[in-house]
Structure formats: C-alpha cells, structure tokens
Design an enzyme around this catalytic site. Structure first.
Site: not given
Ligand SMILES: NC(=O)C1=CN([C@@H]2O[C@H](COP(=O)(O)OP(=O)(O)OC[C@H]3O[C@@H](n4cnc5c(N)ncnc54)[C@H](OP(=O)(O)O)[C@@H]3O)[C@@H](O)[C@H]2O)C=CC1
Ligand SMILES: O=C(CO)COP(=O)(O)O
Length: 341
Positions: A11, A32-33, A106, A141, A192, A249, A255, A257, A280
């Site tokens: 995301s 990765r897919r 994060k 996101a 957080k 959050t 969120s 979490n 995640v």
């Molecule tokens: N979503 C949000 O709004 C926000 C998220 N974040 C932070 O961003 C980070 C990522 O979150 P987010 O994008 O939401 O997570 P998602 O769960 O939406 O996506 C995770 C991504 O990471 C990939 N991935 C997982 N494991 C591996 C690996 N071992 N090697 C390579 N790629 C991998 C997944 O691939 P696959 O699909 O193939 O499993 C997928 O593309 C987190 O730390 C989160 O806290 C920060 C701010 C906002």
């Molecule tokens: O960090 C985030 C917004 O700032 C996203 O939080 P979540 O991982 O709980 O969706």
C-alpha cells in the site's frame, strides 16, 4: 526529473510511487510477484493493496531488483521492517556507487532494538551509501493515493539530503517538512503503532472516546519517555511524526494496527487477526521490541507492557484495560527532558 526506485509494492510503496510519478519522476517499483507486476504495468492498478486506484503510466514495475535500481538516483525502501535486512542484503549486491536511501517504514527490530536507519547503515557499506533519509508522518496510503491533503516529515543527519528528498516528494497535495531529529522521527513512527493497537482494542471492547483520548495522551507520554531516553528531541513528539501520526493511526479505520487491535478487543486470537489482515501489522513486533527495550533501559511503559501481555501472554483485553486503570496513583506531568541520562 529524477529516476527513483521504490522497493516494496504494498500500500505505502505504491502510494509513494504515485506521489513521485505525479511530480514527473521516472518511477521503478519493485514487487516480488509476477502477477502483481503485470497488473501494475498493463492495467495500471494494484488491486490487492489500493483497490480502485488508477496508477500513473510513468510507474513501471518489475520483479528484478537489479533492473529496478540500475538507473536510480534515489532508492525508497518501503517493505515491512521484518523484511528490511533481507532486502538490503540483496540490494547491496546491485549497487556500485553511492546513492541516497530513503525509508518510509515504521518499526523497531526485536532482539537488536535497532531503528531502520541503523539497520540500513549496518547492512550497506559506506562505499554505496550516500545518505539515509527517513520519511514519516500521519499518512494513510489510501488517502495519499487519492491525492487528499497530507503532511509528512523527512529527517536525516544530513540536512542537504533531507532537503533534496523534500524537493523530490513535495507537491500541492503532499506537503513535506524537514526535521534533523532522526531518533525522534523514527521512534515516534514506530511506537505509535503500539498505541494504535491499544486504541483499537479499547474500541473493540466497546469503550468510548474518553478511553481512546486517554490512550492517545498517555501513549504519547510513554513514547516521549522512551524516545527522550534514547536521545530524541522531546519537541519532535509534539509534531507530525509524534502526536500527528498517533492521532491518525488511533482514530482511522484505514489503520491496520487499529483494526488488528479492534479484532483482538472483540475476542479474536492474534494468529487469526494477522491472517485476516493480509497486510503488515507492524505494531505486533514493535510491541515486543519496545517492551524488551523498556525493560533493558528501565523506562516505564505501562500501555506497552499490558499490550505485550495481551499479544504474547494471553492476557484478556478487558483485564488489560482494568490493569491500566488500577495502577498506583501518579502525577500526570513529568519533565521528559530530565530523563535523558
Ligand atoms: N500503509 C500505510 O498507509 C503506511 C505504511 N507505512 C509503513 O510502510 C511499511 C510497509 O507497509 P505497507 O506498504 O502498508 O505494507 P503492505 O502490507 O501493504 O505491503 C507490504 C509489501 O512488502 C512486500 N514484502 C513483504 N515481505 C517482503 C520481503 N521479504 N521481500 C520483499 N518484499 C516484501 C509485500 O509483497 P507481497 O505482496 O508479495 O507479499 C508487499 O508488497 C510498514 O513499515 C508500514 O508501517 C507507513 C506509512 C503509511
Ligand atoms: O503509519 C500509518 C499512517 O501514518 C499507517 O498505519 P497502519 O500501519 O496502522 O495502517
């Protein structure tokens, strides 16, 4: 215009790729897919992670890491914290000259208690690492991908690098501030998520706004207590990456979490919650890391402690709230700046 590689097509990686593409940069997104990469390149969609969102055509996805980073001026890391070392291990072999690494994830690593910038510095040799910049703040996101107004902070010990990344991302919908306090920015963003689990749990139990306000406020107190002890500037916790991210959050249905906590509060088991989510939930591992770190550093973190017991010691959700309410009486205000020793 720059060539930017975004590693992680979930995301947040996809939403940040949209911001960069809107700014006219050439964006290479690593997933990765094969099926997901084809969907992004052919249909300009990433339905699993951002359903209904049309992606700009200047986002090109690939499963080949070498392909993704070979022309990159800047690399943005956005995989879950758990995957960081593995991804950096692969990335190290693909780099031959110094590059700026931005990370937008994060978390804190259990066992080592490292922040992500520390993990990056450990895994990438100085010969290929120009600067590390952290991007954090209240930014779901789902809203960023719809170009809704959002503010974030970029932080680095190298302010020139932070300003370069500010320029790379900033646009009329996505306002980017700088802050030199890397420790505070990273710890605020990671910790957080623990409190958001707690807020979801409280809502899941049927408690109201009073309880949630209490969790946000007392949560901020313990985040600042640990953060300041670890060397952060206390003022950072009253900014976007502190109270700002805590509010978004703890109060948003976006969120993961909060949603995970909500399901726990309704009585679901942790393993079922995580399976149900399909994305995640960083707060679970961060609760473990922060709990252990707070014990080692002898910093009091009562909300983190009860959540640790809910997640890993089968404490009931209601019992956790009762325990917090029945702690021995104490002062509200403490001078966190005096806790630095
Ligand atoms: N979503 C949000 O709004 C926000 C998220 N974040 C932070 O961003 C980070 C990522 O979150 P987010 O994008 O939401 O997570 P998602 O769960 O939406 O996506 C995770 C991504 O990471 C990939 N991935 C997982 N494991 C591996 C690996 N071992 N090697 C390579 N790629 C991998 C997944 O691939 P696959 O699909 O193939 O499993 C997928 O593309 C987190 O730390 C989160 O806290 C920060 C701010 C906002
Ligand atoms: O960090 C985030 C917004 O700032 C996203 O939080 P979540 O991982 O709980 O969706």
């Amino acid at each position: 215009m720059d060539n930017v590689a975004v590693l992680g097509a979930g995301s947040w990686g996809t939403a940040l790729a949209i911001v960069l593409a809107d700014n006219g940069h050439n964006v290479s997104l690593w997933g990765r897919r094969e099926d997901q990469v084809n969907e992004i390149n052919n249909d300009h969609k990433n339905e699993k992670y951002l359903p209904g969102v049309e992606l700009p055509e200047n986002i090109q996805a690939t499963t080949q890491l070498n392909e993704c980073v070979k022309e990159a001026d800047t690399i943005v890391l956005v995989t879950p914290t758990k995957a960081m070392r593995e991804v950096l291990g692969q990335l190290k072999n693909e780099l031959s000259s110094p590059v700026t690494i931005v990370h937008a994830s994060k978390g804190i690593e259990p066992g080592t208690y490292k922040r992500i910038s520390e993990i990056i510095e450990e895994e990438l040799p100085e010969s290929v690492l120009d600067s590390v910049v952290v991007l954090s703040g209240p930014s779901h996101a789902e809203e960023v991908s719809l170009r809704q107004p959002t503010t974030v902070t970029v932080s680095s010990v190298n302010m020139k690098a932070a300003e370069k990344i500010q320029d790379l991302f900033i646009n009329q919908n996505f306002r980017v501030y700088t802050n030199p306090d890397v420790v505070g920015v990273e710890l605020g963003g990671a910790l957080k998520n623990i409190i958001a689990l707690g807020a979801g749990l409280s809502d899941g139990l049927g408690y109201g706004d009073n309880a949630k306000a209490a969790l946000i406020t007392r949560g901020l107190a313990e985040i600042a207590r640990l953060g300041t002890h670890m060397g952060a500037n206390p003022l950072t916790f009253s900014g976007l990456t502190g109270i700002g991210d805590l509010i978004v959050t703890c109060t948003s249905v976006h969120s993961r979490n909060w949603r995970a906590g909500n399901m726990l509060g309704k009585g679901m088991k942790l393993e079922d919650v995580l399976e149900n989510m399909g994305m995640v939930v960083e707060g679970v591992r961060t609760t473990q890391a922060a709990y252990e770190l707070s014990k080692r550093e002898e910093v009091e973190m009562p909300i983190t402690q009860v959540l640790y017991d809910v997640l890993f010691n089968n404490k009931g959700a209601k019992q956790a709230v009762d325990d917090l309410m029945q702690r021995s009486r104490t002062h509200e205000v403490e001078d966190v700046s005096s806790l630095k020793s």
